[in-house]
Write an enzyme that holds these catalytic residues in place. Structure first.
Site, short mmCIF file in Angstrom:
data_model
loop_
_atom_site.label_atom_id
_atom_site.label_comp_id
_atom_site.label_asym_id
_atom_site.label_seq_id
_atom_site.Cartn_x
_atom_site.Cartn_y
_atom_site.Cartn_z
N LYS A 131 -21.87 -12.12 -20.55
CA LYS A 131 -20.57 -11.69 -21.06
C LYS A 131 -19.74 -11.08 -19.92
O LYS A 131 -18.57 -11.41 -19.75
CB LYS A 131 -20.75 -10.65 -22.16
CG LYS A 131 -19.49 -9.91 -22.55
CD LYS A 131 -19.72 -8.92 -23.67
CE LYS A 131 -20.19 -7.58 -23.20
NZ LYS A 131 -19.19 -6.71 -22.61
N ARG B 295 -12.20 5.69 -20.21
CA ARG B 295 -12.01 4.38 -19.57
C ARG B 295 -10.66 4.26 -18.82
O ARG B 295 -9.84 3.42 -19.12
CB ARG B 295 -12.16 3.25 -20.59
CG ARG B 295 -13.34 3.30 -21.52
CD ARG B 295 -14.70 3.11 -20.89
NE ARG B 295 -14.93 1.83 -20.30
CZ ARG B 295 -15.44 0.78 -20.92
NH1 ARG B 295 -15.71 0.85 -22.19
NH2 ARG B 295 -15.66 -0.35 -20.27
N PRO B 296 -10.38 5.15 -17.89
CA PRO B 296 -9.11 5.06 -17.15
C PRO B 296 -9.07 3.80 -16.28
O PRO B 296 -10.09 3.15 -16.06
CB PRO B 296 -9.14 6.32 -16.28
CG PRO B 296 -10.57 6.65 -16.11
CD PRO B 296 -11.25 6.24 -17.40
N CYS C 231 -12.47 4.26 -25.49
CA CYS C 231 -13.28 3.60 -26.53
C CYS C 231 -14.41 4.57 -26.84
O CYS C 231 -14.45 5.69 -26.35
CB CYS C 231 -13.80 2.26 -26.02
SG CYS C 231 -15.00 2.45 -24.72
N LEU D 84 -8.12 3.47 -10.74
CA LEU D 84 -8.63 2.84 -9.50
C LEU D 84 -8.08 1.41 -9.36
O LEU D 84 -7.77 0.95 -8.26
CB LEU D 84 -10.16 2.84 -9.49
CG LEU D 84 -10.81 4.22 -9.55
CD1 LEU D 84 -12.33 4.09 -9.55
CD2 LEU D 84 -10.35 5.10 -8.40
N ARG E 136 -20.37 -8.56 -30.32
CA ARG E 136 -19.49 -8.64 -29.14
C ARG E 136 -20.28 -9.07 -27.91
O ARG E 136 -19.75 -9.65 -26.99
CB ARG E 136 -18.83 -7.28 -28.87
CG ARG E 136 -17.84 -6.85 -29.90
CD ARG E 136 -17.15 -5.57 -29.52
NE ARG E 136 -16.51 -5.70 -28.20
CZ ARG E 136 -15.75 -4.73 -27.67
NH1 ARG E 136 -15.56 -3.61 -28.32
NH2 ARG E 136 -15.17 -4.91 -26.50
N VAL F 92 -22.70 7.42 -15.64
CA VAL F 92 -21.58 6.49 -15.43
C VAL F 92 -20.44 6.75 -16.40
O VAL F 92 -19.28 6.89 -16.01
CB VAL F 92 -22.06 5.02 -15.52
CG1 VAL F 92 -20.89 4.06 -15.41
CG2 VAL F 92 -23.10 4.74 -14.45
N ASP G 135 -25.59 0.08 -19.27
CA ASP G 135 -25.62 -0.82 -20.43
C ASP G 135 -27.03 -1.00 -21.00
O ASP G 135 -27.20 -1.68 -22.00
CB ASP G 135 -25.05 -2.20 -20.06
CG ASP G 135 -23.57 -2.12 -19.78
OD1 ASP G 135 -23.03 -3.09 -19.22
OD2 ASP G 135 -22.96 -1.08 -20.08
C1 EPZ Z 1 -17.91 -2.87 -16.84
O1 EPZ Z 1 -16.94 -2.02 -17.46
C2 EPZ Z 1 -18.66 -3.53 -17.97
N1 EPZ Z 1 -17.75 -4.33 -18.77
C3 EPZ Z 1 -19.31 -2.45 -18.84
O2 EPZ Z 1 -20.08 -3.13 -19.83
C4 EPZ Z 1 -20.26 -1.64 -17.97
O3 EPZ Z 1 -20.82 -0.60 -18.76
C5 EPZ Z 1 -19.49 -1.05 -16.79
O4 EPZ Z 1 -18.83 -2.10 -16.05
C6 EPZ Z 1 -20.40 -0.30 -15.83
O5 EPZ Z 1 -21.39 -1.15 -15.37
C7 EPZ Z 1 -17.37 -5.55 -18.29
O6 EPZ Z 1 -17.76 -5.96 -17.22
C8 EPZ Z 1 -16.46 -6.34 -19.17
P1 EPZ Z 1 -16.31 0.62 -14.57
P2 EPZ Z 1 -15.80 -1.33 -16.54
O7 EPZ Z 1 -14.90 0.43 -14.18
O8 EPZ Z 1 -15.38 -2.24 -15.46
C9 EPZ Z 1 -14.67 5.05 -14.28
C10 EPZ Z 1 -20.90 -3.57 -21.97
O9 EPZ Z 1 -21.57 -2.89 -22.77
N2 EPZ Z 1 -13.41 4.43 -13.86
O10 EPZ Z 1 -17.39 0.30 -13.59
O11 EPZ Z 1 -14.77 -0.77 -17.44
C11 EPZ Z 1 -14.96 4.82 -15.76
O12 EPZ Z 1 -14.30 5.80 -16.55
C12 EPZ Z 1 -19.75 -2.93 -21.23
O13 EPZ Z 1 -21.13 -4.79 -21.70
C13 EPZ Z 1 -12.38 5.26 -13.43
O14 EPZ Z 1 -12.52 6.47 -13.39
O15 EPZ Z 1 -16.63 -0.12 -15.91
C14 EPZ Z 1 -16.45 4.94 -15.84
O16 EPZ Z 1 -16.79 6.31 -15.94
C15 EPZ Z 1 -19.55 -1.47 -21.60
N3 EPZ Z 1 -11.19 4.69 -13.05
C16 EPZ Z 1 -16.92 4.39 -14.49
O17 EPZ Z 1 -15.78 4.38 -13.64
C17 EPZ Z 1 -11.00 3.33 -13.08
O18 EPZ Z 1 -9.91 2.87 -12.71
C18 EPZ Z 1 -17.47 2.97 -14.57
O19 EPZ Z 1 -16.46 2.15 -15.05
C19 EPZ Z 1 -12.06 2.51 -13.53
C20 EPZ Z 1 -13.26 3.08 -13.91
#
Ligand code: EPZ
Length: 419
Positions: free
Chosen positions: A22, A122-123, A117, A126, A398, A328, A306
């Site tokens: 996914k 989920r900001p 969510c 970055l 999902r 995380v 995850d």
């Molecule tokens: C991806 O989400 C995955 N989703 C998530 O899987 C997964 O849990 C996550 O990466 C971490 O591995 C997809 O790939 C579609 P991140 P993503 O940006 O990209 C903070 C599932 O169950 N952050 O690595 O949204 C954020 O708040 C889903 O399959 C900022 O602060 O994750 C979090 O604490 C859930 N600013 C951390 O980084 C930003 O601009 C990790 O988020 C972006 C993120």
């Protein structure tokens, strides 16, 4: 609405194949927008989130043909708007991954700020900081992001956190800038590597994907290509934990053992037997109760966030105490209350949960609040005494394709019934 009904305490045996990933399919579907010519994607999982991303592409004017199960041809030449739909971004925040391609193709994007969510705020700061470094102008107003560019340039972008989505969005934008962009402190997840493979096949030059420094040399015009999505390491890891939690033996196929090493290592720590089967499978078996161990979620190659809920369900039955730290996301313990309803003994202290193992869990009604919490409750139900009814399984749908069918073939008694 539907629920799962599970009769627990049955050890599962057999072979199970992980499906398409996914979290690789979603960014790659967005990346097809980067060219005007069509792309063909294989091994795309049939999941609610994929259907949502297809709807996002279609709302943007792009034709999506489903050629067969798992195979899609996308025609991005018809892209006709830079406005991404609120109702779909709200439904699935990964839709935010279209913003990079929209800026690249149309030099502008009007995209809703994805809300938080169940697992956190989920900001996307970055993502936006990276875009600004590459010459994009960004304003936010009434919950929308307005981004536009009158000339992009390569640059060195440092990510405060190795965000998967930010790495992917910046890579996609940089892939069409005829310059060099360096992403420092990049995410190293295998799904980022698969996206890099796709972008390279489209004509970009990408070095270092899978390391913390990714170098992108883009080209103005990318071309559509054909790509086979990698398999889902989180689905594979989930089945590995299911083998241990039910006290059975499962051969989990389709994922290189190195991609789930953090999970299988933790399974060995709790007393499971782990055998590598060539380069594409592992065999997991478990006799008796698991021992306690400590888990701390980290970016890849650390223990995946995850997989946290799934592993916690196993630890609820451990002979001993475990500490699970979610490093995380800030709010990913929603499954704790549901596990406690089944008799688990868990104390949450900030970002850590102390799990005091109990002899048995007892089946009852529980509700899934997010995708992986739902998977964790399925595992708890499979291991519990009696019947467990899991509400809110649209969350599970999902990210897991035909879960009840795959489990049934392994000996589980699980039924999907309307609520
Ligand atoms: C991806 O989400 C995955 N989703 C998530 O899987 C997964 O849990 C996550 O990466 C971490 O591995 C997809 O790939 C579609 P991140 P993503 O940006 O990209 C903070 C599932 O169950 N952050 O690595 O949204 C954020 O708040 C889903 O399959 C900022 O602060 O994750 C979090 O604490 C859930 N600013 C951390 O980084 C930003 O601009 C990790 O988020 C972006 C993120």
């Amino acid at each position: 609405m539907e629920k799962f009904c599970i009769q627990g305490m049955k050890p599962l045996f057999g072979k199970v194949q992980a499906g398409g990933s996914k979290n690789a399919a979603l960014p790659i579907l967005a990346a097809t927008l980067l060219s005007e010519s069509p792309s063909v994607l294989h091994n795309v999982p049939d999941l609610l989130d994929v259907q949502t991303m297809v709807k996002v592409l279609e709302t943007l004017g792009v034709k999506v043909e489903r050629l067969s199960r798992g195979t899609y041809r996308i025609h991005p030449g018809d892209l006709n708007t830079s406005n991404a739909p609120y109702e779909l971004i709200r439904k699935m925040r990964a839709s935010f991954l279209v913003i990079g391609p929209l800026i690249s193709r149309l030099q502008r994007a009007h995209v809703p700020l994805p809300g938080g969510c169940a697992i956190g705020s989920r900001p996307v700061d970055l993502h936006l900081k990276g875009f600004i470094h590459l010459g994009v102008k960004v304003t936010t107003h009434s919950g929308y992001i307005e981004a536009w560019s009158d000339g992009l340039k390569g640059d060195e972008v440092y990510l405060d956190f190795p965000s998967v989505g930010a790495t992917e969005n910046i890579m996609m934008l940089a892939a069409t800038i005829d310059d060099e962009t360096i992403i420092a402190n990049a995410a190293r997840e295998p799904e980022v590597v698969d996206l890099a493979r796709f972008l390279s096949a489209m004509g970009a030059e990408i070095e270092g994907a899978g390391t913390d420094t990714v170098i992108v040399r883009g080209v103005k015009k990318l071309r559509g290509c054909e790509h086979y999505i990698i398999n889902d390491r989180i689905e594979a890891g989930t089945f590995c934990v299911i083998a241990a939690a039910t006290g059975g033996e499962l051969t989990v196929q389709g994922v290189h053992p190195s991609l789930i090493l953090s999970v299988t290592t933790k399974l060995e720590e709790v007393g499971a037997q782990v055998k590598r089967v060539g380069d594409q499978a592992v065999c997991i078996s478990m006799e008796g109760r698991p021992r306690g161990t400590d888990i701390k979620t980290m970016p890849f190659p650390g223990f995946p966030t995850d997989m946290q809920a799934q592993f916690m369900s196993l630890l609820c039955l451990a002979d001993g105490v475990s500490v699970v730290t979610e490093a995380v996301f800030e709010n990913r313990f929603a499954h704790v209350g549901e596990l406690e309803r089944m008799g688990a003994n868990i104390k949450v202290e900030g970002r850590s949960a102390v799990v005091l193992g109990v002899d048995t869990l007892t089946g009852t009604q529980v509700t899934a609040t997010d995708l992986r919490a739902g998977a964790g409750l399925v595992i708890a139900g499979l291991a519990a005494e009696g019947e467990t009814e899991i509400y809110g399984i649209s969350h599970v749908d999902r990210g897991y394709e035909d879960l009840e069918c795959k489990l049934g073939l392994l000996g589980a008694t699980i039924e999907r019934v309307s609520e």
